[in-house]
Design a protein around this motif. Structure first.
Motif, PDB file in Angstrom:
ATOM      1  N   ARG A  12       0.580  -1.171  -0.018  1.00 26.06           N
ATOM      2  CA  ARG A  12      -0.177  -0.065  -0.367  1.00 26.06           C
ATOM      3  C   ARG A  12       0.288   0.991  -0.097  1.00 26.06           C
ATOM      4  NH1 ARG A  12      -1.534  -3.138   3.744  1.00 26.06           N
ATOM      5  NH2 ARG A  12      -2.998  -4.567   3.573  1.00 26.06           N
ATOM      6  N   LYS A  98     -20.128 -16.055  -4.315  1.00 27.03           N
ATOM      7  CA  LYS A  98     -20.203 -15.906  -3.393  1.00 27.03           C
ATOM      8  C   LYS A  98     -19.741 -16.937  -2.152  1.00 27.03           C
ATOM      9  CE  LYS A  98     -23.304 -11.487  -2.641  1.00 27.03           C
ATOM     10  NZ  LYS A  98     -21.952 -10.448  -2.719  1.00 27.03           N
ATOM     11  N   PHE A  99     -19.880 -18.074  -3.091  1.00 23.18           N
ATOM     12  CA  PHE A  99     -19.343 -19.025  -1.857  1.00 23.18           C
ATOM     13  C   PHE A  99     -17.686 -19.026  -1.151  1.00 23.18           C
ATOM     14  CE2 PHE A  99     -18.942 -23.644  -1.697  1.00 23.18           C
ATOM     15  CZ  PHE A  99     -19.575 -23.473  -0.488  1.00 23.18           C
ATOM     16  N   LYS A 100     -18.247 -19.214  -0.269  1.00 24.03           N
ATOM     17  CA  LYS A 100     -16.784 -19.464   0.524  1.00 24.03           C
ATOM     18  C   LYS A 100     -15.368 -18.675  -0.484  1.00 24.03           C
ATOM     19  CE  LYS A 100     -17.106 -23.896   2.041  1.00 24.03           C
ATOM     20  NZ  LYS A 100     -17.208 -25.279   1.620  1.00 24.03           N
ATOM     21  N   ARG A 101     -15.751 -16.784   0.209  1.00 27.27           N
ATOM     22  CA  ARG A 101     -14.643 -16.179  -0.973  1.00 27.27           C
ATOM     23  C   ARG A 101     -13.306 -15.719  -0.081  1.00 27.27           C
ATOM     24  NH1 ARG A 101     -15.896 -13.807  -5.469  1.00 27.27           N
ATOM     25  NH2 ARG A 101     -13.997 -13.139  -5.827  1.00 27.27           N
ATOM     26  N   GLU A 102     -12.078 -16.527   0.755  1.00 31.26           N
ATOM     27  CA  GLU A 102     -11.885 -16.747   1.445  1.00 31.26           C
ATOM     28  C   GLU A 102     -10.509 -17.271   1.234  1.00 31.26           C
ATOM     29  OE1 GLU A 102     -13.710 -18.835   4.532  1.00 31.26           O
ATOM     30  OE2 GLU A 102     -13.576 -16.884   4.915  1.00 31.26           O
ATOM     31  N   TRP A 103      -9.270 -16.724   1.374  1.00 27.22           N
ATOM     32  CA  TRP A 103      -8.006 -17.151   1.468  1.00 27.22           C
ATOM     33  C   TRP A 103      -7.807 -18.747   2.588  1.00 27.22           C
ATOM     34  CZ3 TRP A 103      -5.380 -16.360  -3.279  1.00 27.22           C
ATOM     35  CH2 TRP A 103      -5.430 -15.123  -3.262  1.00 27.22           C
ATOM     36  N   GLN A 207     -10.649 -14.775  -6.294  1.00 29.88           N
ATOM     37  CA  GLN A 207     -10.024 -14.163  -5.337  1.00 29.88           C
ATOM     38  C   GLN A 207      -8.490 -12.805  -5.358  1.00 29.88           C
ATOM     39  OE1 GLN A 207     -11.536 -15.792  -2.247  1.00 29.88           O
ATOM     40  NE2 GLN A 207      -9.766 -14.376  -1.577  1.00 29.88           N
ATOM     41  N   LEU A 210     -10.812 -10.237  -6.659  1.00 28.33           N
ATOM     42  CA  LEU A 210     -11.923  -9.638  -4.915  1.00 28.33           C
ATOM     43  C   LEU A 210     -10.905  -8.498  -4.365  1.00 28.33           C
ATOM     44  CD1 LEU A 210     -14.500 -10.549  -3.895  1.00 28.33           C
ATOM     45  CD2 LEU A 210     -13.082 -10.832  -1.793  1.00 28.33           C
ATOM     46  N   TYR A 211      -9.344  -8.912  -4.696  1.00 31.19           N
ATOM     47  CA  TYR A 211      -8.968  -7.644  -3.834  1.00 31.19           C
ATOM     48  C   TYR A 211      -9.084  -6.090  -5.083  1.00 31.19           C
ATOM     49  CZ  TYR A 211      -5.757 -10.257  -0.646  1.00 31.19           C
ATOM     50  OH  TYR A 211      -5.170 -10.294   0.203  1.00 31.19           O
ATOM     51  N   ARG A 214     -11.880  -4.941  -3.685  1.00 35.08           N
ATOM     52  CA  ARG A 214     -12.057  -4.273  -2.353  1.00 35.08           C
ATOM     53  C   ARG A 214     -11.056  -2.783  -2.813  1.00 35.08           C
ATOM     54  NH1 ARG A 214     -10.931  -8.114   0.770  1.00 35.08           N
ATOM     55  NH2 ARG A 214     -13.179  -9.507   0.903  1.00 35.08           N
ATOM     56  N   GLU A 218     -12.494   1.299  -2.516  1.00 37.66           N
ATOM     57  CA  GLU A 218     -12.038   2.090  -1.236  1.00 37.66           C
ATOM     58  C   GLU A 218     -11.675   3.507  -2.194  1.00 37.66           C
ATOM     59  OE1 GLU A 218      -8.774   1.769   1.611  1.00 37.66           O
ATOM     60  OE2 GLU A 218      -8.351  -0.135   0.169  1.00 37.66           O
ATOM     61  N   HIS A 221     -14.568   5.251  -2.158  1.00 36.57           N
ATOM     62  CA  HIS A 221     -14.312   5.585  -0.935  1.00 36.57           C
ATOM     63  C   HIS A 221     -13.703   7.290  -0.653  1.00 36.57           C
ATOM     64  CE1 HIS A 221     -17.394   4.689   2.339  1.00 36.57           C
ATOM     65  NE2 HIS A 221     -16.451   5.330   3.281  1.00 36.57           N
ATOM     66  N   GLN A 222     -12.906   6.610  -0.814  1.00 37.22           N
ATOM     67  CA  GLN A 222     -11.675   7.882  -0.347  1.00 37.22           C
ATOM     68  C   GLN A 222     -11.762   9.124  -1.493  1.00 37.22           C
ATOM     69  OE1 GLN A 222      -7.880   6.601  -0.814  1.00 37.22           O
ATOM     70  NE2 GLN A 222      -7.919   5.250   0.753  1.00 37.22           N
TER      71      GLN A 222
END
Lengths: 223, 1272
Positions: A12, A98-103, A207, A210-211, A214, A218, A221-222
């Protein structure tokens, strides 16, 4: 594998602008998928080689790199395409996955994929039908456990068939050869492995996408 | 109810009971679980340790037969691998040669040149040996193991290792087994060394392979002190022929008798090699393990909201690992020996078993309501997830069962393991992990309690007001603890726990010390166990000093020439002789007859020593020669065979006893075989003692140690990076917003980590926001324009706008006037006076004064509080004023606020326009007021007219909302307009449900508790209303003076649930002066007024319980909560704590210079803010100031407490989070770019740990997700 995905993405600060740039993000994702594909291809190739060679001569590593140099890049390119295609299709169809979106789930998926390869390489089956059926069941199970999307299944089947066909053509033209073909010059378990690979790469690609989502949100949003 | 539902209910109930059980008896259950784990793992002790070391089995040569393939049950001691013929029989001929006697004319090369040269004759002898007995002629060619090509990668060895023939290796291979090449080789050592790999090597080298013994022991060196050359000729035999071998042995013995040799030759050793793992095989394995660790890492990082994240993660991993061990143990117990490679299937087993259940359990338990008892929380969490856990488990079992029916042995075995593993994992989850979780949650509770207890203990004895005398200099302002809020870069941060651990390590240099100690121990062990090292030296020393001389020789190194200690392997030594085939042995040498008898070995060993001339090198045979191959690397044989693509993995070889050969060469012979260049070597220095190989070992050790240290440091570095991926250095904006890493996903709904604070802007109001109310779910805000908006407190979306935008337009002119309601109020008075509805002039002034008091910003309070006696003057002024407002304002401004008060304004709030705006400024918006006032005047006087207005469902938006409360989905709003009302809206639909317009004076404060509404009015009266639901229309609403109504009953006509709001009691003279603060909690209503008193009422019957006196100024802030803590702050800067039960003053402190603007209590401290922009934190029990925080100018009043230790304060466009216990700034969250100039005026802490603050016309919703502590 993990270090690659862990380093590039969460960087970042000064890089935030670069990463939120859409095309740059695409390139980064593509490159990561490519490297993952190359890595997996090398490792899995090693597994397959192990099956045929009882004991490795000391320089087996170099022979792996020299034997068919174009295989890993091909796998990498294919995985990059697949990994980018999946989120794209998801957004086109308008049904975000939507299903199980995680590392952790993705890691599990990759582990199962390697396990399928491992099983196909190491386990002695009575005959090839049994092997193929088992692998098919495992692949479907993989899809059910980690994907469960119709688009994923369809794409997986289509790509698996295409890949098998192209492999068939390659073998037919003598570019490539199997040590022990059991079904029309090729190994019959190949489609299953392709299918599982497509599902896995799609999972990773989603996955990663998804980043991007996001980061984008973000950013907006800023703003 | 279907079967499924019933089943579900039953499962849920069972889990609930189980959770109760686990949480009730944590220690016995953990003990029981540990015991069962250990029991199940006990069979694992019998399993061989994993490793690739070879396993040996010794049999006697005499009755050796090739083992059959079928397992034989009776031979219990035979290992199960001892089946079928071995890959090869290894026969070594061990040659020891020396030039004797040693002559001073000899050069160092002579030590090994001529002894090595003799190898060719020996080879010739062996190759040509033919044994002929009755059954036929046999030669080595027929018996030996024939090998084919070397592996293609080994071109460089092609010249050396034999191909297409017998596998027979010896040092002669260096010279292609040709004497001519050997003789013409100018530098033998160079030839030997040129094939050595460079650098460090661990496996067998070519020299080891050819010499058959470790390189150090060959004696092929210029610096050899012993001058004995040792080498072997190694033959690999494909089949075993005892007679041929014995005849060969006899022949060699006959040719080269080993006089003092006492080696045993009656045992053959079978060496079984495990499957070996090369680098190539390791890569996939390592990959799977990396994936496994990534999986575990990503899984356990989702554990959140618990006391000890690491502890629980560890427990989760322990659960999975021990379930694996249990499954292997149980399978072993029931006779299922694992044939799969454990290391390979292990990651897949972990992945199959998974950590998901554990995480789901944790999440479910921590998401139960925190105010429940621990037991109940665990039980609820368990039962919530019971169905999904059971479902998953059943699914997995089904899948595995399907896998079991594939009838592939490997898969079946895997499935069997997986089933047992799953079941034991379930068992462990239910017993072990649940219990650990309950302990963890209890620890969290205890931590909470500990923080709470001291404060309450201090509160229990109600100290009867240790009043400080009034003369005490009120504010000890420049407190030593004052923390000045500086630029964000200078704000100090509390160190996170991880950093503290690292600092601790750094301070104590723990890591270095451990590494140093480890290195020292390691080096010590190496030195001690080194064959040429300390132990030998020590042993030699001991034996020399031993008075018994040779007495302790049994344990000594063998070169001392004493009887070796043979391993007890069964088979007596006396059987040796009979093994020797008598007919084939031309035993000419008498020594041979008696050799092998260990009892006679000792004197015989002494004999040749005396016989030989003393200066010559000695050749002695010892125990280490008997099995010389043991000193080789255990990869020696596998690597030899692997060159020919023969794997020894999972197979065995049989090593036959060595054939000793002793060669003594005369100096003359040595000189004859010299190469012309040999003499060029300088004679070695006499005093050259140091042993190069030993040196090399030392270097290796040093290099290895260095490498290990570097590796360790790198590893730690990586570990640190993984554990602490964040850089804590930055602060402020970056700190607040950039921590958006990979959030855990929505599948489990985990909340993001603590630093994920992102403000949510709620926009919509056109004017500054006046009132805020929330009940946790909903959030209502009201702006100066009289518009009420209802927001969802979670998502921040606007649910309702009251009134609808269209209606609002109509009153837009009125809105603007509300902005400086001051003028409005002031202007209303004369109008009212004209209209004749106002009862008294005094009342007008009360209203005028009361309006600013309603607002929470301090300066206005101060202003009017300080100047109560000015009212008559203003009154008279206004009465004579014409209604023209533009003319009215300037003189009033000058009159009221001249002098000292004006100065105070300038000091306190110069930069904030939003704060200054309420003051009468000659701004354009102040034009419209007269119109509005006129309309108000129109409405006001006649009762029926107003009634009709309400009946039409368009209440007067013209009047400002002065107070608002929200409960359930009812909004109660108190309005300022000349006529006064309590209105109830349905917060979701936005429809007006009920209104009550009984009052006379403006409502300055409202409290909504249960079904009661308390309204405090400008004239000091207090009205209690009751809200009834599902009752027919209240008659009260029509209780107007005229009693007639030509309109349909207004507020509730369209709704099914009839809501009515009745005035139950009105306390007319609650206070002498306007009520400034109204708070209600715990069944009490507390009012604070300008008349310096605080009154406590009971909510049920509106009965006044206490009148608390103690302040010397008007009350400006009151705090009361469920625990009956009552604190009040006044204009005198004093803060009083009261006992609500007795009415006593508990403590009384002077905290601020100027008004106390807001007060919050926690269990241990009181937090107050004042007009002096200080936030002071007081110890609640002792009344001692703990520390102060200097706030930015104008933002002092907004503060809130999120949890016991988290304080949030408003600033200029930002909110800051403070650690209450330490006074450290934790974080500053900036609310938005547009708000930089605006100060946060109000701050509301919601139940779900969100903060709402308003600045200007915007609201900001800040979620503080991971606040662990319970909210009171």
């Amino acid at each position: 594998l993990r270090s690659g995905s862990g380093q590039t993405v969460p960087s970042r600060g000064p890089y935030i602008a670069v990463i939120t740039n859409r095309s740059t993000n695409l390139v980064i994702r593509g490159f990561m998928l490519f490297s993952i594909g190359v890595f997996l291809a090398l490792v899995l190739n090693l597994l397959q080689v192990q099956r045929n060679v009882t004991l490795f001569p000391p320089d087996v590593i170099s022979s792996i790199f020299s034997s068919a140099w174009w295989v890993p890049p091909c796998c990498g390119t294919a995985s990059a395409i697949i990994g980018l295609l999946y989120p794209c299709i998801d957004s086109r169809l308008g049904e975000p996955h939507k299903f199980k979106r995680e590392w952790s789930s993705v890691m599990r998926c990759v582990a199962v994929f390697v396990g399928i390869n491992h099983a196909s390489a190491k386990v002695d089956f009575a005959n090839n039908v049994q092997l193929s059926l088992t692998l098919a069941a495992l692949s479907i199970g993989l899809w059910w456990t980690f994907d469960r999307s119709r688009s994923g299944f369809g794409l997986g089947v289509v790509i698996a068939l295409l890949a098998t066909l192209s492999t068939q053509l390659l073998v037919y033209n003598g570019v490539f050869q199997y040590t022990s073909p059991d079904f029309l010059y090729i190994r019959s378990w190949l489609p299953c492995i392709f299918f599982a690979g497509v599902i896995t790469m799609g999972n990773i690609g989603r996955q990663l996408a998804l980043y991007e989502c996001r980061l984008m949100s973000e950013k907006t949003h800023q703003d | 109810m279907t079967v499924r539902e019933r089943l579900r209910e039953k499962i849920s109930a069972a889990f609930y009971r189980h959770g109760l059980l686990c949480a009730s008896y944590p220690v016995p259950i953990i003990l029981f679980t540990s015991a069962s784990i250990l029991t199940c793992c006990y069979p694992l002790l019998r399993l061989p340790l994993p490793g690739t070391g070879p396993v040996e089995f010794t049999t006697s040569i005499r009755d050796y037969t090739v083992p059959s393939h079928e397992p034989q049950g009776d031979l219990g001691e035979q290992p199960d691998w001892y089946r079928g013929p071995p890959v090869a029989y290894i026969q070594q001929v061990l040659v020891k040669a020396a030039v004797s006697p040693w002559d001073s004319t000899l050069v160092p090369v002579d030590v090994f040149r001529s002894p090595l040269g003799r190898i060719f004759t020996l080879l010739e002898e062996i190759r040509n040996h033919v044994h002929n007995d009755g059954s036929g002629v046999r030669s080595l060619e027929a018996l030996c193991l024939h090998v084919t090509d070397l592996l293609p990668g080994l071109r460089r060895m092609q010249a050396i290792l034999p191909e297409h023939g017998c596998l027979l290796v010896s040092p002669g291979n260096y010279w292609k087994n040709q004497r001519e090449l050997f003789d013409s080789d100018p530098d033998l050592l160079k030839t030997v060394h040129q094939h050595e790999p460079k650098g460090l090597h661990t496996s067998a080298t070519l020299r080891d392979l050819l010499f058959g013994i470790p390189g150090i022991h060959t004696g092929v060196s210029l610096y050899s002190k012993k001058r004995v050359v040792t080498y072997t000729i190694t033959m690999a035999l494909g089949s075993y022929d005892a007679s041929f071998l014995s005849s060969l042995r006899a022949r060699l013995h006959q040719l080269h008798p080993s006089a003092n040799c006492s080696l045993h030759d009656d045992h053959m050793v079978h060496v079984h090699f495990k499957e070996e793992i090369g680098i190539a095989e390791l890569i996939p394995l390592v990959t799977t393990y990396i994936i496994l660790f990534a999986y575990i890492y990503f899984s356990t990082r989702k554990i959140d909201m618990v006391k000890s994240k690491w502890g629980l993660a560890l427990a989760a991993v322990v659960t999975v690992l021990s379930s694996l061990l249990m499954s292997v143990g149980l399978c072993t117990l029931f006779g299922l020996t694992p044939t799969l490679n454990g290391g390979e299937i292990f990651p897949y087993l972990v992945v199959v078993i998974g950590l998901e259940n554990v995480l789901v359990l944790t999440k479910s338990v921590v998401s139960t309501p925190v105010d429940l008892e621990v037991k109940l929380r665990i039980a609820q969490g368990l039962s919530n997830e019971s169905w999904s856990i059971m479902k998953n488990m059943a699914t997995e079992l089904c899948i595995i069962l399907i896998g079991y029916f594939t009838l592939v042995p490997a898969i079946q075995e895997f499935c069997l393991f997986a089933v047992v593993g799953l079941v034991s994992d379930f068992f462990l989850q239910m017993f072990f992990f649940t219990t650990v979780l309950s302990i963890d949650i209890r620890r969290m509770e205890l931590a909470d309690l500990n923080r709470r207890l001291p404060a309450e203990a201090g509160m229990l004895p109600p100290k009867p007001g240790p009043l400080r005398p009034r003369e005490v200099p009120p504010p000890p302002r420049p407190s030593p603890h004052t923390i000045t809020l500086q630029t964000p870069a200078f704000r100090n941060l509390r160190l996170p726990k991880r950093l503290r651990v690292v600092y601790f390590l750094a301070r104590t240099r723990l890591a270095q010390r451990v590494i140093m100690a480890g290195t020292v121990i390691w080096i010590g062990i190496l030195v001690y166990t080194d064959p040429a090292g300390l132990r030998t030296y020590l042993a030699a020393q001991v034996s020399e000093q031993s008075p018994l001389g040779e007495g302790g020789a049994g344990a000594l190194p063998p070169h001392l020439g004493v009887a070796p200690v043979f391993p007890v392997q069964g088979g007596d030594p006396s059987s040796t002789l009979s093994v020797l085939p008598a007919p084939a042995e031309p035993t000419l040498l008498p020594e041979n007859q008696s050799r092998g008898h260990s009892g006679s070995a000792l004197p015989r060993a002494e004999l040749p020593r005396q016989a030989q001339p003393p200066p010559g090198p000695q050749i002695s045979w010892g125990a280490e020669d008997e099995e010389g191959w043991r000193r080789l690397s255990f990869r020696h044989w596998p690597s030899l065979f692997s060159y020919y693509n023969i794997t020894l993995a999972k197979r065995y070889i049989s090593i036959l006893p060595v054939i000793p050969v002793t060669l003594y060469l005369s100096p003359q012979e040595a000189m004859d075989t010299r190469h012309p260049q040999d003499t060029r070597h300088p004679p070695p220095p006499r005093l050259h003692i140091s042993d190069p190989p030993a040196d090399l070992t030392l270097y290796k050790v040093a290099a290895l140690g260095l490498a290990a240290g570097v590796l360790l440091v790198l590893l730690l570095l990586c570990l640190y990076r993984v554990l602490c991926p964040r850089n804590y250095g930055q602060n402020g904006v970056a700190h607040g917003r950039r921590r958006r890493g990979d959030l855990p996903c929505d599948e489990y709904g985990y909340s993001p980590p603590v630093s994920e604070i992102s403000p949510l802007l709620l926009r919509g109001h056109s004017m500054d926001i006046e009132c805020l109310a929330s009940d946790g779910m909903l959030l209502a805000s009201c702006c100066l324009a009289g518009q009420i908006r209802v927001w969802d407190a979670q998502t921040g979306e606007c649910l309702t706008v009251i009134p609808t935008p269209g209606l609002r337009r109509n009153s837009s002119s009125g809105c603007w006037e509300q902005r400086d309601g001051w003028d409005t109020a002031a202007a209303v008075d004369p109008e009212n006076g004209n209209g004749g509805t106002e009862p008294a002039g005094g009342g007008v002034f009360e209203e005028d004064e009361g309006y600013p008091l309603r607002q929470r910003t301090a300066p206005r309070l101060a202003l009017f509080g300080d100047q109560p006696d000015l009212t008559p003057l203003i009154d008279t002024n206004f009465a004579s004023q014409p209604p023209s407002h533009l003319l009215l304002t300037p003189p009033r401004d000058a009159f009221d606020f001249g002098g000292l008060v004006e100065g105070a304004y300038q000091n306190h709030e110069p930069p904030s326009p939003s704060v200054t705006s309420p003051y009468p400024t000659p701004s354009p918006p102040s034009g419209p007021p007269p119109q509005r006032r006129r309309s108000l005047g129109d409405i006001l006087p006649p009762g029926p007219q107003e009634r009709r207005f309400v009946g039409q469902g368009t209440p007067d938006w013209e009047s400002a909302v002065w107070a608002m409360e929200l409960q359930g989905n009812l909004i109660a709003a108190g309005r300022s307009s000349g006529k006064l009302e309590v209105r109830l809206w349905d917060a979701v639909e936005g429809s007006l449900r009920c209104s009550n317009e009984d009052g006379i004076s403006g409502i300055t404060a409202l409290a909504f508790l249960n079904n009661r509404i308390v309204a405090a009015r400008l004239n000091g009266s207090l009205d209690f209303f009751t809200v009834d639901i599902n009752k027919p229309l209240g008659i009260l609403q029509y209780r107007g003076p005229t009693g007639r109504s030509n309109m349909p009953p207004s507020p509730c006509y369209s709704s099914e649930d009839v809501i009515s709001c009745q005035l139950t009691r009105s306390v007319q003279c609650a206070h002498q002066k306007p009520i400034t603060v109204l708070r209600a909690a715990a069944g009490r209503v507390v009012t604070g007024s300008q008349d310096h008193t605080v009154r406590v009422y009971r909510l049920e019957d509106s009965c006044c319980l206490f009148t608390l006196q103690g302040h010397s100024g008007g009350i400006t802030a009151i705090y009361i909560d469920q625990t009956m803590v009552l604190a009040s702050g006044g204009q005198d800067g004093a803060i009083c704590l009261w006992d609500v039960l007795t009415g006593n003053r508990v403590s009384h402190v002077y905290g601020h210079r100027g008004d106390v603007t807001s007060l919050v209590c926690t269990t241990s401290c009181v937090i107050s803010s004042g007009l002096d922009d200080l936030i002071c934190i007081w110890d609640r029990s002792t009344g001692i100031k703990i520390y102060c925080i200097q706030q930015e100018v104008g933002c002092g009043a907004s503060l809130g407490v999120i949890s016991e230790s988290l304080l949030v304060t408003g600033g200029q466009g930002c909110v800051s989070f403070w650690d209450l216990n330490f006074g450290d700034l934790l974080q500053t969250v900036y609310l938005g770019q547009s708000s930089d100039g605006q100060g946060v005026r109000q701050l509301l802490v919601l139940d779900n740990a969100a903060i709402v603050c308003d600045f200007g016309s915007e609201l900001s919703l800040v979620h503080v997700p991971s606040v662990l502590e319970k909210l009171d």
